[in-house]
Scaffold this motif. Structure first.
Motif, short mmCIF file in Angstrom:
data_model
loop_
_atom_site.label_atom_id
_atom_site.label_comp_id
_atom_site.label_asym_id
_atom_site.label_seq_id
_atom_site.Cartn_x
_atom_site.Cartn_y
_atom_site.Cartn_z
N PRO A 130 0.79 -1.26 -0.03
CA PRO A 130 -0.10 -0.02 0.01
C PRO A 130 0.75 1.17 0.04
O PRO A 130 2.08 1.19 0.39
N TYR A 131 0.44 2.42 -0.41
CA TYR A 131 0.74 3.76 -0.50
C TYR A 131 2.04 3.59 -1.59
O TYR A 131 2.95 4.52 -1.40
N SER A 132 2.29 2.66 -2.26
CA SER A 132 3.47 2.71 -3.32
C SER A 132 3.28 3.63 -4.13
O SER A 132 4.35 4.13 -5.07
N LYS A 133 2.11 4.24 -4.52
CA LYS A 133 2.16 5.25 -5.52
C LYS A 133 2.48 6.68 -4.88
O LYS A 133 2.92 7.60 -5.63
N GLN A 134 2.63 6.79 -3.59
CA GLN A 134 3.30 7.97 -2.87
C GLN A 134 4.66 7.87 -2.46
O GLN A 134 5.04 7.78 -1.24
N CYS A 135 5.46 7.57 -3.56
CA CYS A 135 6.86 7.35 -3.42
C CYS A 135 7.56 8.14 -3.68
O CYS A 135 8.84 7.99 -3.99
N LYS A 136 7.10 9.39 -4.16
CA LYS A 136 7.91 10.67 -4.79
C LYS A 136 7.40 11.83 -3.91
O LYS A 136 6.18 12.22 -3.44
N MET A 137 8.15 13.03 -3.66
CA MET A 137 7.74 14.10 -3.07
C MET A 137 7.02 15.06 -3.82
O MET A 137 7.26 15.20 -5.27
N ARG A 138 5.63 15.48 -3.56
CA ARG A 138 4.85 15.93 -4.32
C ARG A 138 4.48 17.36 -3.65
O ARG A 138 3.82 17.40 -2.63
N ASP A 287 0.81 -2.12 -14.20
CA ASP A 287 1.33 -2.90 -12.86
C ASP A 287 -0.25 -2.84 -11.95
O ASP A 287 -0.36 -3.71 -11.06
N MET A 288 -0.89 -1.90 -12.07
CA MET A 288 -2.29 -1.89 -11.34
C MET A 288 -3.54 -1.27 -12.19
O MET A 288 -3.24 -0.34 -12.81
N ILE A 289 -4.49 -1.60 -11.75
CA ILE A 289 -5.69 -1.04 -12.24
C ILE A 289 -6.66 -0.64 -11.03
O ILE A 289 -7.11 -1.30 -10.48
N ASP A 290 -6.71 0.89 -10.91
CA ASP A 290 -7.30 1.35 -9.60
C ASP A 290 -8.68 2.13 -10.44
O ASP A 290 -9.60 1.49 -10.48
N GLU A 291 -8.56 3.45 -10.46
CA GLU A 291 -9.49 4.06 -11.17
C GLU A 291 -9.50 3.88 -12.60
O GLU A 291 -8.48 4.09 -13.36
N VAL A 292 -10.49 3.60 -13.44
CA VAL A 292 -10.33 3.14 -14.59
C VAL A 292 -10.51 3.97 -15.83
O VAL A 292 -10.48 3.41 -16.98
N HIS A 316 -2.31 -5.87 -10.17
CA HIS A 316 -3.21 -5.51 -8.86
C HIS A 316 -4.52 -4.95 -9.36
O HIS A 316 -4.51 -3.84 -9.95
N GLY A 317 -5.52 -5.39 -8.89
CA GLY A 317 -6.89 -5.18 -9.25
C GLY A 317 -7.69 -4.51 -8.40
O GLY A 317 -8.42 -4.97 -7.60
N THR A 338 -4.51 -10.44 -11.14
CA THR A 338 -4.32 -11.42 -10.25
C THR A 338 -4.87 -11.12 -9.07
O THR A 338 -5.59 -10.35 -8.68
N ASN A 339 -4.68 -12.20 -7.84
CA ASN A 339 -5.45 -12.15 -6.80
C ASN A 339 -4.64 -11.47 -5.47
O ASN A 339 -4.91 -12.11 -4.53
N THR A 340 -3.71 -10.61 -5.97
CA THR A 340 -2.96 -10.12 -4.77
C THR A 340 -4.06 -9.17 -4.02
O THR A 340 -3.54 -8.86 -3.01
N VAL A 341 -5.07 -8.78 -4.53
CA VAL A 341 -5.93 -7.84 -3.83
C VAL A 341 -7.36 -8.37 -3.87
O VAL A 341 -7.69 -8.70 -4.91
#
Length: 386
Positions: A130-138, A287-292, A316-317, A338-341
């Motif tokens: 989790p929070y892997s999208k928040q890995c840069k300073m914004r 790598d992931m599909i969140d908001e489509v 990650h779905g 996949t079933n990671t989520v």
């Protein structure tokens, strides 16, 4: 030891990690839990979140550790470990459902409970970090992913097994080993076995930032590559990072004659498809599909350019908000994750969503770490860019 030798020969997963993967299979004996000094726990308080843990323990031939994870009436997380873990290797499997912060607290509290119970090693199995999208300073924000890494270390984790981190550089946030497994062999096998006439397909990156991943799929499947250029990727844009903080307009006491070069603002070019998709099957990979919304817009562009069938493949779905409804109403023919989520509810809402099981490689990673075997076996033919 005798108990470990009965659980020492590897599963037949190496063949799944090559470019043209045959049918994935496994063949290994069950581990004697009472003698091996190893326990596998699930930190999820929900039934849906514990499904992956059950599949992993079934493949390992072990029982899930006895622990109770629940929420108090005031929403505090409570963990009660019901068996001795002194001197043992502990694997905590934690899938991340929609309530991300609760799942994180469950993992932290269980890790600390096992640490204070004198467990030897505590390894977190976190397929989606989790929070892997928040890995840069914004702007004036923070790198939350690094904060979470520090919290996990403080709670007692000594290693992490995860899958397809949003940015591979996230591994540098941790002070202990991180094994970043790949789901691509399983998704590539799905393409080969489940997509008719996949030889007439083209791999599509929905933005230039996803081109490396798409190129990896295209080279392994011996297919063409197409890239969507011109679509704004707000989450990764320069406007969102720290380059514009502090503001440009401010009172300074520095040298008044200092003239820095002026940075030209980016201008979004018109949407362009680099590559031929006419009369082809388009397979969008990420790598992931969140908001489509971005995937739906990409599918419409590809349809307008002549693609006759459109698939979306992602590890990650998350499928947040109205994702099932938007997918069902879109030009996308199938979404494969996949079933990671956990996403069983979303599958009921949208029959286009399909699931690929990755419990096999997670189980093999647990077995190898516990037996002190090399993890290189699971990264065969995996390059730095994959």
């Amino acid at each position: 030891s005798t108990s470990l030798s009965r659980f020492s020969h590897p599963m037949n997963v190496c063949s799944s990690l090559v470019s043209h993967a045959p049918k994935l299979s496994y063949g290994y004996t069950k581990m004697n839990v009472s003698k091996s000094g190893c326990r596998v726990f699930s930190a999820n308080s929900t039934t849906a979140g514990a499904e992956l843990a059950k599949k992993i323990t079934e493949r390992l031939g072990v029982e899930l550790g006895k622990a109770v994870v629940y929420q108090e009436s005031d929403k505090e997380t409570r963990v009660d470990v019901k068996e001795s873990v002194r001197g043992q290797d502990i694997f905590i499997i934690q899938t991340i459902p929609r309530d991300v912060n609760t799942a994180i607290m469950e993992l932290l509290v269980m890790s600390y409970a096992l640490k204070t119970s004198c467990a030897n090693n505590i390894i977190g199995v976190i397929p989606y970090f989790p929070y892997s999208k928040q890995c840069k300073m914004r702007k004036r924000g923070s790198i939350v992913c690094k904060l979470l890494a520090a919290m996990l270390a403080k709670a007692g984790l000594t290693q992490i097994i995860t899958m397809d981190l949003h940015q591979k550089e996230i591994q540098g946030f941790f002070t202990f080993p991180v094994d970043n497994l790949r789901a691509s062999p399983f998704l590539i096998q799905y393409i080969q076995e489940e997509i008719p006439d996949y030889r007439n397909a083209v791999i599509v990156a929905k933005s230039p930032s996803a081109a490396k991943r798409a190129q990896s799929y295209a080279e392994r499947l011996r297919l063409g590559l197409a890239v969507i250029h011109g679509e704004a990727d707000h989450s990764e844009s320069d406007m969102a990072d720290g380059r514009h903080s502090p503001p440009l307009s401010r009172t300074t006491t520095g040298h008044k004659g200092l003239q820095l070069p002026f940075m030209m603002a980016k201008e979004k070019p018109p949407i362009t498809v680099v590559g031929d998709v006419g009369g082809r099957i388009a397979i969008i990979v990420d790598d992931m599909i969140d908001e489509v919304e971005d995937f739906v817009a990409t599918a419409e562009i590809l349809k307008a350019r002549g693609a006759y069938k459109i698939y979306v493949m992602a590890t990650h779905g998350l499928l947040s908000a109205d994702a099932p409804r938007l997918i069902e109403e879109s030009a996308i023919d199938e979404v494969v994750v996949t079933n990671t989520v956990p996403h069983e509810v979303q599958k009921l809402q949208c029959p286009k969503i399909k699931t690929v099981d990755v419990s096999m490689i997670l189980a093999e990673a647990i077995r190898r770490i516990h037996n002190g075997e090399s993890m290189a076996y699971l990264f065969r033919n995996i390059t730095v860019d994959d």
